[in-house]
Design a protein around this motif. Structure first.
Motif, PDB file in Angstrom:
ATOM      1  N   ILE B 156       0.839  -1.198   0.000  1.00  0.00           N
ATOM      2  CA  ILE B 156       0.000   0.000   0.000  1.00  0.00           C
ATOM      3  C   ILE B 156       0.869   1.241   0.000  1.00  0.00           C
ATOM      4  O   ILE B 156       0.622   2.195  -0.729  1.00  0.00           O
ATOM      5  CB  ILE B 156      -0.923  -0.010   1.228  1.00  0.00           C
ATOM      6  CG1 ILE B 156      -1.879  -1.196   1.168  1.00  0.00           C
ATOM      7  CG2 ILE B 156      -1.694   1.288   1.322  1.00  0.00           C
ATOM      8  CD1 ILE B 156      -2.640  -1.418   2.436  1.00  0.00           C
ATOM      9  N   ARG B 157       1.897   1.169   0.814  1.00  0.00           N
ATOM     10  CA  ARG B 157       2.774   2.333   0.912  1.00  0.00           C
ATOM     11  C   ARG B 157       3.415   2.640  -0.452  1.00  0.00           C
ATOM     12  O   ARG B 157       3.509   3.782  -0.868  1.00  0.00           O
ATOM     13  CB  ARG B 157       3.867   2.059   1.947  1.00  0.00           C
ATOM     14  CG  ARG B 157       4.648   3.288   2.358  1.00  0.00           C
ATOM     15  CD  ARG B 157       5.782   2.903   3.256  1.00  0.00           C
ATOM     16  NE  ARG B 157       5.337   2.286   4.490  1.00  0.00           N
ATOM     17  CZ  ARG B 157       4.946   2.975   5.567  1.00  0.00           C
ATOM     18  NH1 ARG B 157       4.944   4.282   5.529  1.00  0.00           N
ATOM     19  NH2 ARG B 157       4.548   2.354   6.651  1.00  0.00           N
ATOM     20  N   GLN B 159       2.264   2.024  -3.338  1.00  0.00           N
ATOM     21  CA  GLN B 159       1.333   2.483  -4.372  1.00  0.00           C
ATOM     22  C   GLN B 159       1.282   4.002  -4.450  1.00  0.00           C
ATOM     23  O   GLN B 159       1.217   4.579  -5.515  1.00  0.00           O
ATOM     24  CB  GLN B 159      -0.063   1.920  -4.109  1.00  0.00           C
ATOM     25  CG  GLN B 159      -0.256   0.582  -4.788  1.00  0.00           C
ATOM     26  CD  GLN B 159      -1.471  -0.134  -4.276  1.00  0.00           C
ATOM     27  OE1 GLN B 159      -2.210   0.390  -3.448  1.00  0.00           O
ATOM     28  NE2 GLN B 159      -1.678  -1.338  -4.757  1.00  0.00           N
ATOM     29  N   ASN B 160       1.261   4.635  -3.294  1.00  0.00           N
ATOM     30  CA  ASN B 160       1.243   6.089  -3.280  1.00  0.00           C
ATOM     31  C   ASN B 160       2.209   6.594  -2.223  1.00  0.00           C
ATOM     32  O   ASN B 160       1.822   7.167  -1.213  1.00  0.00           O
ATOM     33  CB  ASN B 160      -0.156   6.617  -2.981  1.00  0.00           C
ATOM     34  CG  ASN B 160      -1.055   6.499  -4.181  1.00  0.00           C
ATOM     35  OD1 ASN B 160      -0.792   7.086  -5.222  1.00  0.00           O
ATOM     36  ND2 ASN B 160      -2.092   5.701  -4.055  1.00  0.00           N
ATOM     37  N   ALA B 161       3.462   6.332  -2.488  1.00  0.00           N
ATOM     38  CA  ALA B 161       4.479   6.598  -1.460  1.00  0.00           C
ATOM     39  C   ALA B 161       4.465   8.057  -1.008  1.00  0.00           C
ATOM     40  O   ALA B 161       4.693   8.356   0.154  1.00  0.00           O
ATOM     41  CB  ALA B 161       5.852   6.229  -1.996  1.00  0.00           C
ATOM     42  N   TRP B 162       4.167   8.954  -1.931  1.00  0.00           N
ATOM     43  CA  TRP B 162       4.250  10.373  -1.579  1.00  0.00           C
ATOM     44  C   TRP B 162       3.309  10.750  -0.450  1.00  0.00           C
ATOM     45  O   TRP B 162       3.582  11.680   0.312  1.00  0.00           O
ATOM     46  CB  TRP B 162       3.962  11.233  -2.804  1.00  0.00           C
ATOM     47  CG  TRP B 162       2.592  11.025  -3.384  1.00  0.00           C
ATOM     48  CD1 TRP B 162       2.244  10.099  -4.311  1.00  0.00           C
ATOM     49  CD2 TRP B 162       1.412  11.747  -3.066  1.00  0.00           C
ATOM     50  NE1 TRP B 162       0.917  10.191  -4.588  1.00  0.00           N
ATOM     51  CE2 TRP B 162       0.375  11.187  -3.842  1.00  0.00           C
ATOM     52  CE3 TRP B 162       1.112  12.796  -2.204  1.00  0.00           C
ATOM     53  CZ2 TRP B 162      -0.931  11.653  -3.779  1.00  0.00           C
ATOM     54  CZ3 TRP B 162      -0.191  13.252  -2.151  1.00  0.00           C
ATOM     55  CH2 TRP B 162      -1.199  12.690  -2.927  1.00  0.00           C
ATOM     56  N   ALA B 163       2.194  10.028  -0.359  1.00  0.00           N
ATOM     57  CA  ALA B 163       1.221  10.392   0.660  1.00  0.00           C
ATOM     58  C   ALA B 163       1.659   9.948   2.042  1.00  0.00           C
ATOM     59  O   ALA B 163       1.186  10.465   3.049  1.00  0.00           O
ATOM     60  CB  ALA B 163      -0.131   9.788   0.314  1.00  0.00           C
TER      61      ALA B 163
END
Lengths: 724, 177
Positions: B156-157, B159-163
């Motif tokens: 999960i991390r 997938q959208n690491a920036w968030a």
């Protein structure tokens, strides 16, 4: 940056050697194309009718060269070169080969190319085309439409036959994308070949769905098994010895279901997980997208929740955030991935600090285009960028548009395409006022710091407009007439003088001026003469004040017969005149319920002697029978406290209140101290309290006159209060 | 207030069996109850199965206040009507001291009873609690069990690491609080 795959000659690479400036007329471009293609390029450019005839400027300096196995083309204006290369590319796709992006696309006006678009593809160049084609297809088609280079038939090549069969990846091409194509390419869709392809795709999708169902069933079965296993373990534990092994056959359907339900309900019983999905989505929709993505890691139930949130809310601080590129990509991704599920809310806050962001401007324009397809209802844009003009596409669903620009002003075009817009908020945005007349459902307009541009308009009809607020907007023509029969609230400053037709429903008027141009004020007083309002806020300079009041007096206008709330400016200078004009105004407000006199009036002179601030004549006396509430607020700290209080006092003494409920004097904290000192420890708060006490003490008639000097203040209050 | 004795009363029973008697006008703030009352299917005690007594008390408090506002604003023209600011302040005060589990129950109740204003108050509070927080903080706050494996978390991390990366100012913010 030349990328050329030696191993596979069938693959076509089009790449640029350097980043291109779209504004330059001299484009330096290099195509690296397998040698087998060059002939086709030539024939296609010359023979095909699909290609737009190059404009005269395109024809200069056109040089095509071939070196070894590579095709290198350089041209003065690259448009035709692109056409040729693209056409070749499209044709090649038609023969079932695999291709790599990126592309360089010409701009629609033929002035250059989308180097930014190119750059995007460039980012992902390492990934092969078939791996995630939908996104690329999206851009491709978007760009193709944008460039208008390829007529329907040439895009048809793209859709026809083999290209859709890029391995298995074809199934990822969302029908929506096809729909986008079809929207502009209806004729293509009539092509039997394409419809055949489409039906094949549908079949494929169907098969996939079936597969999906199968998987789901499998998962369910696995769940059951899992539970069964747990049960077995449970038995072992309790009995302390191994029981005979229970076979792993599932329990009776009903029984099992019940157990599962029980399990599920147990885990969801408490806390945030007990909330229904709609509520969770409601919560997430108020969060910035970044936060809603974070929630995906909270628990399994949350994992995909954020994807269903009907809003996108991103805040991009270029340069200070090292992730900004990723965020930009993310927005791309979301806007592309969203299929038919609409995106009703899009909030974007973008600040670029220092770095030039032309790529953002281009990207942003694409976003707007993409959003337009997602049936947006609310668009909230807060930009600090180099965007200088914005052309809005048609958005039939849009109800609210906020565009705040922090840097240079933005020229907003085609506002008239938002047919169902209800609320419009613009800051530092130039637009053509005439476009508003195409927005019949507009209810609120808030404008700040911009200009009305374009042709002068004489008549605008805004049938549903209720609130209209204009501040610091320069208008070039003064003869504008706005018809807004439902207008309820109207705020303006002196720079914008509109003549409003049909003012019947206006109940609230806020007026402030930033110029003392006498012709404006003249017109303003004419407006005033033609209206009747319930609420009137007025902040202005003394010049405006006296001119307007004089004007009203001269034509015996009665704008205030229904006035209930009046907010007036306070002036220290020309006290006699001021008091007289206030008295005139108040006398023309028979229904006034609340009066506010605030010190926000513009000072004509900063320093004046005490005497100038004091009235020399006796103030006129009259009765305001409906007045219930009055506030005299003076929030300016200066060394004229004595005069101020006296002036306030005179104002208070101007009229009497019947049915008085409340009378307040609001001194700001600063003034309070000064007053305190000036009044020799006689606390003005106590003064206020006395007022209040008197008023509340079932007094029905009450008169207050304060004499000239502060030393008398205390005693005179008591003396002048009379009871009937 | 002398009228109140003549007013029709409605009885509500919470999930733990407590019975509340409220004026009809108060009950009608809840759209769900309003619908029931209008269809005249609420002669006996109305069971509200998903709401516990302490929560129902709070909900009724809210409804009573709403009735008070609307009645005062209908008789006199403007003065008693709350301004935007006052309404905000009142809402904040109403939600003050509500802990996370109560908040969730309140949300469930207001969703079930269809009280938009209360739901929005709760949602606002929830938003302010979640905003800027990291997954573990949210789990801690609401006692959510982490049912992901570390691998899944990693996925999960990624997938959208920036968030998921720490905000540059995060430490500063948390320490200043």
């Amino acid at each position: 940056m030349i990328q050329h795959n030696k191993q596979n000659k069938d693959e076509l690479h089009i790449t640029s050697l350097e980043s291109l400036d779209g504004e330059q007329t001299e484009e330096k471009l290099k195509f690296v194309v397998p040698d087998l293609l060059d002939d086709r390029i030539k024939t296609d450019t010359s023979s095909s009718q699909l290609v737009r005839a190059p404009s005269p400027q395109n024809s200069k300096g056109h040089k095509v060269g071939q070196t070894g196995g590579e095709f290198t083309g350089m041209c003065g204006n690259s448009v035709c070169q692109y056409e040729a290369a693209m056409l070749a590319f499209v044709n090649r796709i038609g023969s079932g080969q695999h291709f790599y992006l990126p592309f360089v696309f010409p701009k629609p006006d033929g002035t250059g190319c989308f180097n930014q678009a190119f750059a995007w593809f460039d980012l992902d160049r390492t990934a092969a085309f078939p791996r995630s084609p939908s996104r690329r297809y999206f851009y491709l088609l978007l760009l193709l439409q944008e460039s208008k280079l390829f007529s329907a038939v040439s895009v048809g090549h793209l859709l026809r036959g083999p290209p859709l069969c890029l391995g298995k990846s074809v199934i990822f091409i969302s029908p929506v994308i096809l729909e986008w194509c079809s929207r502009d390419l209806n004729q293509v869709m009539e092509d039997p070949q394409i419809s055949e392809t489409l039906s094949q795709m549908e079949e494929m999708l169907q098969r996939m769905q079936e597969d999906l169902l199968k998987y789901k069933r499998m998962i369910d079965q696995m769940k059951v098994k899992l539970h069964k296993d747990k049960r077995v373990v449970h038995q072992i534990d309790h009995n302390g010895e191994k029981l005979h092994k229970t076979p792993l056959e599932p329990l009776e359907g009903e029984q099992m279901e019940e157990k599962l339900k029980c399990m599920v309900s147990n885990t969801r019983e408490d806390g945030i997980n007990s909330l229904p999905e709609t509520v969770l989505l409601h919560i997430l929709s108020y969060l910035p997208t970044k936060d809603s993505i974070r929630t995906s890691m909270v628990g399994k139930r949350w994992r995909y929740l954020w994807k269903a949130v009907p809003s996108l809310n991103v805040d991009i601080l270029l340069n200070s955030d090292r992730n900004c590129e990723k965020i930009l990509d993310f927005v791309d991704e979301v806007l592309v991935r969203r299929d038919d599920s609409a995106l009703p809310e899009f909030r974007l806050s973008y600040h670029e600090l220092g770095r030039s962001g032309t790529s953002f401007v281009c990207r942003f324009k694409f976003w707007i285009k993409a959003i337009a397809r997602l049936k947006p209802k609310l668009l909230h844009l807060n930009l600090y960028s180099q965007l200088s003009s914005l052309l809005l596409p048609t958005m039939e669903t849009l109800e609210m548009l906020t565009l705040r620009v922090r840097s240079q002003t933005v020229n907003l075009q085609s506002l008239s395409m938002l047919h169902h817009l209800k609320i419009l908020k613009l800051e530092r945005v130039d637009f053509c006022l005439g476009e508003l007349s195409d927005l019949p459902s507009l209810e609120e307009i808030h404008l700040r710091s911009g200009r009305f541009v374009g042709d002068s308009v004489s008549d605008i009809s805004l049938p549903s407009l209720r609130i209209f607020s204009v501040q610091y907007y320069s208008v070039n023509d003064g003869d504008l007439k706005i018809s807004a029969p439902r207008l309820v609230s109207f705020s303006l400053d002196g720079r914008n003088i509109f003549a409003f037709d049909k003012f019947s429903s206006l109940s609230k008027l806020v007026m402030s001026d930033s110029s003392s141009d006498s012709s404006c004020i003249d017109r303003l007083s004419k407006i005033m003469a033609g209206i009747s309002v319930n609420i009137f806020f007025w902040r202005c300079s003394y010049v405006m004040w006296s001119t307007v009041v004089e004007g009203l007096r001269a034509c015996m206008a009665t704008p205030f017969v229904n006035l209930k709330l009046l907010c007036l400016p306070f002036f220290c200078c020309n006290c006699d005149d001021y008091v007289e004009s206030v008295a005139y105004l108040l006398q023309s407000c028979p229904k006034l319920e609340k009066l506010v006199i605030a010190g926000f009036g513009v000072r004509e002179s900063s320093k004046h002697g005490e005497n100038k601030c004091l009235p020399t004549k006796d103030p006129p006396k009259f009765t305001l029978s409906c007045l219930r509430e009055m506030e005299v607020a003076y929030n300016r700290k200066d060394n004229l406290q004595q005069g101020l209080i006296l002036n306030d006092g005179v104002l208070v003494g101007l009229f009497s209140t019947r049915q008085g409920h409340y009378l307040g004097i609001d001194f700001s904290q600063d003034n309070l101290k000064d007053c305190h000192r000036d009044l020799d420890s006689r606390n003005p708060k106590a003064l206020c309290k006395l007022f209040l006490a008197l008023v509340f003490d079932s007094v029905t008639w009450f008169q207050l006159l304060l004499p000239m000097s502060s030393t008398f203040v205390w005693g005179s209050i008591a003396a002048t209060v009379t009871f009937p | 207030m002398s009228e109140s004795t003549e007013k029709k009363m409605v009885r509500l029973r919470s999930s733990d069996g407590e019975v509340f008697e409220v004026e009809e006008s108060v009950a009608k703030v809840a759209k769900t109850l309003q619908d029931m009352l209008e269809e005249d299917c609420a002669d006996a005690v109305i069971p509200i199965t998903c709401v516990r007594a302490p929560i129902l008390t709070k909900v009724i408090d809210y409804c009573k206040d709403q009735v008070m506002i609307s009645s005062s604003s209908s008789t006199t023209n403007n003065p008693n009507e709350r301004t935007e600011q006052e309404r905000k302040a009142w809402g904040q005060k109403f939600m003050e001291g509500v802990d996370s589990s109560t908040l969730c129950e309140l949300l469930v109740a207001s969703n079930f009873l269809n009280i938009e204003g209360l739901l929005n108050l709760g949602v606002d509070k929830m938003v302010s609690m979640i905003q800027g927080k990291y997954p573990q903080e949210i789990r801690d706050m609401f006692n959510v069990v982490n049912d992901f494996t570390p691998e899944e978390e990693e996925e999960i991390r990624n997938q959208n690491a920036w968030a998921f990366e720490r905000d540059p100012y995060y430490k500063k913010r948390s320490s200043s609080k």
